[in-house]
Scaffold this motif. Structure first.
Motif, mmCIF file in Angstrom:
data_model
loop_
_atom_site.group_PDB
_atom_site.id
_atom_site.type_symbol
_atom_site.label_atom_id
_atom_site.label_comp_id
_atom_site.label_asym_id
_atom_site.label_seq_id
_atom_site.Cartn_x
_atom_site.Cartn_y
_atom_site.Cartn_z
ATOM 1 N N GLU A 138 0.831 -1.204 0.000
ATOM 2 C CA GLU A 138 0.000 0.000 0.000
ATOM 3 C C GLU A 138 0.866 1.256 0.000
ATOM 4 N N VAL A 139 2.009 1.195 0.671
ATOM 5 C CA VAL A 139 2.943 2.318 0.630
ATOM 6 C C VAL A 139 3.452 2.518 -0.794
ATOM 7 N N LEU A 140 3.788 1.421 -1.450
ATOM 8 C CA LEU A 140 4.230 1.510 -2.842
ATOM 9 C C LEU A 140 3.160 2.121 -3.731
ATOM 10 N N ALA A 141 1.912 1.742 -3.497
ATOM 11 C CA ALA A 141 0.816 2.295 -4.294
ATOM 12 C C ALA A 141 0.741 3.810 -4.133
ATOM 13 N N LEU A 142 0.959 4.297 -2.915
ATOM 14 C CA LEU A 142 0.951 5.735 -2.674
ATOM 15 C C LEU A 142 2.116 6.411 -3.401
ATOM 16 N N VAL A 143 3.292 5.783 -3.341
ATOM 17 C CA VAL A 143 4.466 6.337 -4.012
ATOM 18 C C VAL A 143 4.233 6.414 -5.519
ATOM 19 N N PHE A 144 3.740 5.328 -6.096
ATOM 20 C CA PHE A 144 3.503 5.298 -7.538
ATOM 21 C C PHE A 144 2.390 6.271 -7.944
ATOM 22 N N SER A 145 1.340 6.352 -7.138
ATOM 23 C CA SER A 145 0.237 7.254 -7.472
ATOM 24 C C SER A 145 0.703 8.705 -7.517
ATOM 25 N N ASP A 146 1.605 9.063 -6.591
ATOM 26 C CA ASP A 146 2.143 10.421 -6.589
ATOM 27 C C ASP A 146 2.927 10.716 -7.862
ATOM 28 N N GLU A 147 3.405 9.660 -8.525
ATOM 29 C CA GLU A 147 4.163 9.829 -9.760
ATOM 30 C C GLU A 147 3.284 9.668 -11.000
ATOM 31 N N GLY A 148 1.956 9.586 -10.812
ATOM 32 C CA GLY A 148 1.039 9.543 -11.940
ATOM 33 C C GLY A 148 0.667 8.163 -12.435
ATOM 34 N N TYR A 149 0.893 7.116 -11.609
ATOM 35 C CA TYR A 149 0.603 5.749 -12.050
ATOM 36 C C TYR A 149 -0.803 5.259 -11.689
ATOM 37 N N ALA A 150 -1.551 6.011 -10.881
ATOM 38 C CA ALA A 150 -2.899 5.583 -10.456
ATOM 39 C C ALA A 150 -2.864 4.159 -9.913
ATOM 40 N N ALA A 151 -2.060 3.944 -8.881
ATOM 41 C CA ALA A 151 -1.824 2.603 -8.355
ATOM 42 C C ALA A 151 -2.749 2.267 -7.191
ATOM 43 N N SER A 152 -3.013 0.970 -7.040
ATOM 44 C CA SER A 152 -3.821 0.467 -5.932
ATOM 45 C C SER A 152 -3.331 -0.937 -5.599
ATOM 46 N N VAL A 153 -3.875 -1.493 -4.510
ATOM 47 C CA VAL A 153 -3.463 -2.824 -4.062
ATOM 48 C C VAL A 153 -4.668 -3.742 -4.010
ATOM 49 N N ARG A 154 -4.482 -4.941 -4.510
ATOM 50 C CA ARG A 154 -5.522 -5.963 -4.479
ATOM 51 C C ARG A 154 -5.035 -7.119 -3.615
ATOM 52 N N GLN A 155 -5.888 -7.536 -2.664
ATOM 53 C CA GLN A 155 -5.542 -8.666 -1.801
ATOM 54 C C GLN A 155 -5.843 -9.972 -2.527
ATOM 55 N N LEU A 156 -4.884 -10.868 -2.518
ATOM 56 C CA LEU A 156 -5.052 -12.171 -3.157
ATOM 57 C C LEU A 156 -4.962 -13.268 -2.102
ATOM 58 N N PRO A 157 -6.032 -14.042 -1.906
ATOM 59 C CA PRO A 157 -6.009 -15.124 -0.921
ATOM 60 C C PRO A 157 -4.837 -16.064 -1.157
#
Length: 226
Positions: A138-157
């Motif tokens: 989730e931290v990575l998603a925030l870092v990437f989103s700040d750079e314009g990647y529109a990132a999110s995290v999906r939980q995989l069982p």
């Protein structure tokens, strides 16, 4: 208007669009003053850009209107208009990387890709500290989103987490130079301290970039916070 006039008008039309890109939504009068053109000429170019779908007319915000009469409309770039500029930047970036590859070889391109991906490791600690409740993914998603990647995290069982990037600012360039994607993946693995795997990339025609992150990173976070 014949095709010859359209060709000669194109550079000026690009100046009008670029001025809107740089300065934000603008009135025809502001554009005319900024570009040293007549209001009639600017309106003609704006009409063409609106017809192309590159620019749209909007009502100005009430706070910006003073005096009597209806306030002048402002003209803003549409998503299609912005895409046109991005395509030009992509062409320039491709040319630059081809030149780098020709003059410096594979090592030079890879060094550039590593330098570009450095934002991941540089920003990760500060973002993690600001969001202690977030998992590393989730931290990575925030870092990437700040750079314009529109990132999110999906939980995989069972598997763990999946970092999803809905947009990639360098996808067109990475199609020819996959070193850009490889450098990002390597940087992700380093900040997480584990092997990760890119399952799909926009650069190769997939709808989203996805990176599989093993469940161990989630477990580490839970151990730290417990």
């Amino acid at each position: 208007m014949d095709s010859h006039n359209q060709d000669t008008d194109q550079p000026t039309r690009q100046r009008v669009a670029r001025s809107i890109l740089v300065n934000g939504p603008s009135t025809a009068a502001a554009l005319a003053e900024r570009l040293h053109l007549t209001p009639a000429a600017v309106r003609r170019h704006l009409d063409h850009l609106v017809e192309e779908g590159a620019v749209e007319a909007r009502d100005p915000r009430p706070a910006g209107h003073r005096g009597r009469g209806r306030p002048a409309k402002v003209f803003a770039l549409t998503e299609r208009g912005r895409d046109g500029f991005e395509a030009q930047y992509d062409d320039l970036a491709n040319q630059a990387l081809r030149f780098l590859a020709d003059t410096g070889g594979e090592d030079a391109v890879r060094a550039f890709a590593d330098r570009r991906a450095a934002f991941i490791e540089e920003r990760f600690p500060a973002v993690a500290a600001a969001h202690p409740e977030a998992t590393p993914a989730e931290v990575l998603a925030l870092v990437f989103s700040d750079e314009g990647y529109a990132a999110s995290v999906r939980q995989l069982p069972v598997v763990g987490e999946q970092l999803c990037q809905q947009h990639c600012p360098v996808s067109h360039v990475a199609h020819e130079f996959p070193q850009l994607c490889e450098a990002e993946t390597a940087a992700i693995a380093r900040v997480l301290g584990t092997h990760v795997q890119r399952l799909a990339t926009i650069a190769h025609g997939d709808g989203v970039c996805t990176t599989c992150i093993p469940g161990s990173t989630t477990e580490k976070k839970e151990q730290v916070t417990s």
